[in-house]
Design a protein around this motif. Sequence first.
Motif, PDB file in Angstrom:
ATOM      1  N   VAL A 192      57.399   0.191 -29.895  1.00 23.47           N
ATOM      2  CA  VAL A 192      56.540   1.250 -30.432  1.00 23.47           C
ATOM      3  C   VAL A 192      56.478   1.101 -31.948  1.00 23.47           C
ATOM      4  CG1 VAL A 192      56.210   3.749 -30.562  1.00 23.47           C
ATOM      5  CG2 VAL A 192      57.344   2.761 -28.572  1.00 23.47           C
ATOM      6  N   GLU A 193      55.300   1.253 -32.488  1.00 22.59           N
ATOM      7  CA  GLU A 193      55.172   1.146 -33.950  1.00 22.59           C
ATOM      8  C   GLU A 193      55.955   2.290 -34.591  1.00 22.59           C
ATOM      9  OE1 GLU A 193      51.187   0.464 -35.176  1.00 22.59           O
ATOM     10  OE2 GLU A 193      51.892  -0.337 -37.073  1.00 22.59           O
ATOM     11  N   ALA A 194      56.757   1.972 -35.606  1.00 26.36           N
ATOM     12  CA  ALA A 194      57.566   3.005 -36.261  1.00 26.36           C
ATOM     13  C   ALA A 194      56.650   4.057 -36.864  1.00 26.36           C
ATOM     14  CB  ALA A 194      58.426   2.368 -37.343  1.00 26.36           C
ATOM     15  N   ASN A 195      57.083   5.300 -36.797  1.00 22.31           N
ATOM     16  CA  ASN A 195      56.337   6.440 -37.352  1.00 22.31           C
ATOM     17  C   ASN A 195      55.005   6.694 -36.646  1.00 22.31           C
ATOM     18  OD1 ASN A 195      58.429   6.611 -39.200  1.00 22.31           O
ATOM     19  ND2 ASN A 195      57.414   5.130 -40.526  1.00 22.31           N
ATOM     20  N   ARG A 196      54.751   5.986 -35.529  1.00 20.90           N
ATOM     21  CA  ARG A 196      53.569   6.280 -34.702  1.00 20.90           C
ATOM     22  C   ARG A 196      54.040   6.299 -33.259  1.00 20.90           C
ATOM     23  NH1 ARG A 196      49.284   2.346 -34.461  1.00 20.90           N
ATOM     24  NH2 ARG A 196      48.234   3.865 -33.155  1.00 20.90           N
ATOM     25  N   PRO A 197      54.663   7.417 -32.808  1.00 25.47           N
ATOM     26  CA  PRO A 197      55.321   7.426 -31.500  1.00 25.47           C
ATOM     27  C   PRO A 197      54.405   7.053 -30.341  1.00 25.47           C
ATOM     28  CG  PRO A 197      55.446   9.597 -32.585  1.00 25.47           C
ATOM     29  CD  PRO A 197      54.766   8.667 -33.538  1.00 25.47           C
ATOM     30  N   HIS A 198      53.071   7.175 -30.545  1.00 29.90           N
ATOM     31  CA  HIS A 198      52.171   6.787 -29.448  1.00 29.90           C
ATOM     32  C   HIS A 198      51.553   5.411 -29.684  1.00 29.90           C
ATOM     33  CE1 HIS A 198      52.836  10.710 -27.858  1.00 29.90           C
ATOM     34  NE2 HIS A 198      52.440  11.253 -28.984  1.00 29.90           N
ATOM     35  N   GLY A 199      51.984   4.757 -30.768  1.00 28.54           N
ATOM     36  CA  GLY A 199      51.445   3.430 -31.062  1.00 28.54           C
ATOM     37  C   GLY A 199      52.224   2.353 -30.328  1.00 28.54           C
ATOM     38  N   ILE A 200      51.970   2.237 -29.026  1.00 25.37           N
ATOM     39  CA  ILE A 200      52.744   1.286 -28.216  1.00 25.37           C
ATOM     40  C   ILE A 200      52.153  -0.121 -28.374  1.00 25.37           C
ATOM     41  CG2 ILE A 200      53.460   0.690 -25.866  1.00 25.37           C
ATOM     42  CD1 ILE A 200      53.359   3.735 -25.303  1.00 25.37           C
TER      43      ILE A 200
END
Length: 357
Positions: A48-56
Amino acid sequence: MVHYIRFLRTPQTATGKKTVDIAAVVAVTTDLGDAYYAQNIDLVVEVVEANRPHGILHTQVVTWQASSRALKFTANCPGKYTSRSARLHVTTRATQSASGIMAVPVILDVWSDIFTLSDKQRTEPIVERQLVLPNKSRIRMWEETGDSIARHVWDAGLGFLMYFSQALSSSPAEGMSRLASLMRSSKVRRLKVLELGAGCGIAGMAFAQLAKCDMLLTDLEDAQEILGNNIRCASPLAGSTLRSEVLDWSTGVDDSCNANYDLVLVSDCIYNPDSSLHLVETLRQLATRTPGVLILVGFKRRHEADTIFFDRMQQTDFAIVEQVNIPLPHTFTDHDADIPTSEFYTYQLQSALSPRT
Ligand SMILES: C[S@@+](CC[C@H](N)C(=O)[O-])C[C@H]1O[C@@H](n2cnc3c(N)ncnc32)[C@H](O)[C@@H]1O
């Protein structure tokens, strides 16, 4: 039993031809680490992209085998994401579908610390747990991956989350009416609350996210760093404050302490016979200064020695004013047919209950 996904080895990266490969070792185990999840279960591994919890950035499924003790895997994240900051999230499908609504899942998922998607990165031996409270605020709890007693989350802490949620509901269960009315009163008056042996601080932080209070989280020196980190991640209710301090039960309460506490929380702290006696003495000192204080003790019964705490509380003139058991989430198997519970006892000083003459 509640099970926790734990990193036995935190993520480590290596760059491949077209991928950044993230290797890790996990176990699905209990809070004590004394038993392993006894069924096959798919674990969903997400980069998951850090600081973007929905950015898988990448998802992969690996299978935990019944009764194994460790699962080693490598997540192959596409190379186009090289140099981004990421975290590894390991969860189950059931835990994913429970997230976003208030629930303590049967298996707690785990978030690694942040790392860069490049060669030879290794994350720190700390991880984050996230749980959702009934007011939709998120509990973010950092814990260590090692075997420290203070620096990880225990089952009773999860029981406290369930207790507070029920106490706030329109029909609290029998045995929690004192705390329910105290929590309601926080709408008009900020409460003064102390947690003893807070560890990572899960119980006190949940309370400060649900009720308006000045919350003091206390523990020994070696828990202060993780407590401080968790306070920085907390989302206390508007009007609530959170801070931490060393309070060692063997030293007791400072003479200068004159805070009029409404509530003292004690989560999973009565397992050691010697420290139990110091804990009761600390509670006595606090209740002597504030005779009306409510003391809420929650724990998961594990040892015969737990009774030492209760016997000493009785000898010290404390009375149990309410009691309730809260079943913890559980998967029934042939090996694990007993429903685990967290037990909660609300105490007050006997003298505070006697009618005045
Ligand atoms: C099993 S952990 C529970 C932690 C936390 N309350 C929870 O439920 O996750 C017990 C805690 O009691 C603390 N503790 C043990 N002896 C203590 C003492 N003498 N004074 C203060 N805290 C103590 C430990 O440091 C540890 O954080």
